[in-house]
Design a protein around this motif. Sequence first.
Motif, mmCIF file in Angstrom:
data_model
loop_
_atom_site.group_PDB
_atom_site.id
_atom_site.type_symbol
_atom_site.label_atom_id
_atom_site.label_comp_id
_atom_site.label_asym_id
_atom_site.label_seq_id
_atom_site.Cartn_x
_atom_site.Cartn_y
_atom_site.Cartn_z
ATOM 1 N N GLY A 23 73.706 131.225 61.051
ATOM 2 C CA GLY A 23 74.561 132.401 61.210
ATOM 3 C C GLY A 23 73.756 133.665 61.404
ATOM 4 N N LEU A 24 72.647 133.802 60.682
ATOM 5 C CA LEU A 24 71.794 134.980 60.839
ATOM 6 C C LEU A 24 71.196 135.048 62.236
ATOM 7 N N LEU A 25 70.699 133.925 62.743
ATOM 8 C CA LEU A 25 70.127 133.903 64.095
ATOM 9 C C LEU A 25 71.193 134.200 65.148
ATOM 10 N N ASN A 26 72.398 133.689 64.951
ATOM 11 C CA ASN A 26 73.485 134.000 65.887
ATOM 12 C C ASN A 26 73.810 135.495 65.865
ATOM 13 N N THR A 27 73.788 136.094 64.671
ATOM 14 C CA THR A 27 74.020 137.537 64.561
ATOM 15 C C THR A 27 72.935 138.322 65.291
ATOM 16 N N MET B 6 80.438 131.801 65.015
ATOM 17 C CA MET B 6 79.899 131.608 63.675
ATOM 18 C C MET B 6 78.622 132.430 63.496
ATOM 19 N N ASP B 7 78.801 133.661 63.073
ATOM 20 C CA ASP B 7 77.652 134.510 62.760
ATOM 21 C C ASP B 7 77.429 134.474 61.247
ATOM 22 N N LEU B 8 76.676 135.438 60.735
ATOM 23 C CA LEU B 8 76.403 135.477 59.299
ATOM 24 C C LEU B 8 77.688 135.628 58.489
ATOM 25 N N ARG B 9 78.608 136.423 58.994
ATOM 26 C CA ARG B 9 79.889 136.619 58.307
ATOM 27 C C ARG B 9 80.709 135.326 58.300
#
Length: 421
Positions: free
Chosen positions: A91-95, A370-373
């Motif tokens: 999720g962090l990498l996607n953000t 699907m990000d960090l949130r």
Amino acid sequence: MTSAPDAPEQGFRLSQLIYDTRYRSLTIQVVVLLLVMAGAAWLVDNTIRNLNVLGKDFNFGFLGNRAGYDIAQYLVPYTNDSTHARAMLVGLLNTLWVSILGCATATLIGVFVGVMRLSPNWLVSRLMTVYVEVFRNIPVLLWILVAIALLTEMTPAPNAYKVNPATGTANASMVLFDSVAFTNRYTAIPGADFSRSLGVLDTPLAPVSLNWVAVLVVLAGSVWANRRFRARADRIQEQTGKRPATWWGSALILLGPLVVVLLALGFRIHEPELKGFNFTGGTNVSNAFIALWAGLSLYTGAFIAEIVRAGIMAVSKGQTEAAFALGLRPGVTMRLVVLPQALRVIVPPLISQFLNLTKNSSLAIAVGYMDLRGTLGGITLNQTGRELECILLMMLIYLAISLVISGVMNLYNKKVRLKER
């Protein structure tokens, strides 16, 4: 006649902490610090008491448990058997990925629109004004929802690109030289790989292809060499007053080694091809990512356009007139004279826009990206019941990202600001 002895000096009084200007500011700071510490202590104590009532403790052991849910798009290997920590990393990498692309795209849009708003062409200027006023006065969430609605409702299914044997044509056609296909499920774009491999480097995060490492090293070396080449041209200009042509040298330095390495490693591009009911061979990007990227870029680009316009207008007209007097064309004047001076006005508010875009990426949950949130602050939080730990982690991660962006941009701001003697 003897004089009367001097009166003894009075000792330090507590009232001096308030009424004496030498101590007043220090007293106020100490009082505020004590109040803040007392408030923090009350919050911690209240949190511990409430957790005890609920039968909970405070720990991050849940990050090592099995996640048990799928993520459609990921930049590092992930399965539903991975841990919650791995899901948080995905999720962090996607953000970060959507934020970096969004900042770059919004900057390009903002610079173009900001310059065009000052165009002497009435129609172009008014069109850019309409774009700015429309996009910045409607919430970004609505633009993201509009983008996902267009991608899901106005695009065909993947099998619509299949050629009908009876007619010899398809119901839908690909764009950009038949390399991109928009569908109601995903967007198919070309993919790339290498026919020769230098090996794979195993890291704690993910296996890293040494081919891409070699490409990045060569690219970094080319950028460094190009900076040295242009610095040499600057020295010649300062000594002789004439600047040698550098465009051909820069192109050769930047592209030559890169092309050689790519050819040596057998770099190849695969265009998406419809097989059965889906596209294969390329890369299928989720429409949620495309919608989020487009919404954030167009919305933030409208604000950056106004920042660029204000920065250009802050440059004295005498600079433009002097450039015209030297025979410089309008495009060259804008690129070499006006914009470099406008950067000192543009960069500080630009930092705020980059921070806003990064934080607005948390709206990805609205379109299912699907990000960090969506991972740590969504499914992981609901499955584990660790609300406090998940929210605290999210806050710290977003704080760290914001501080890094602010620090990097402040360094760049120091580089482009006017140097005073």
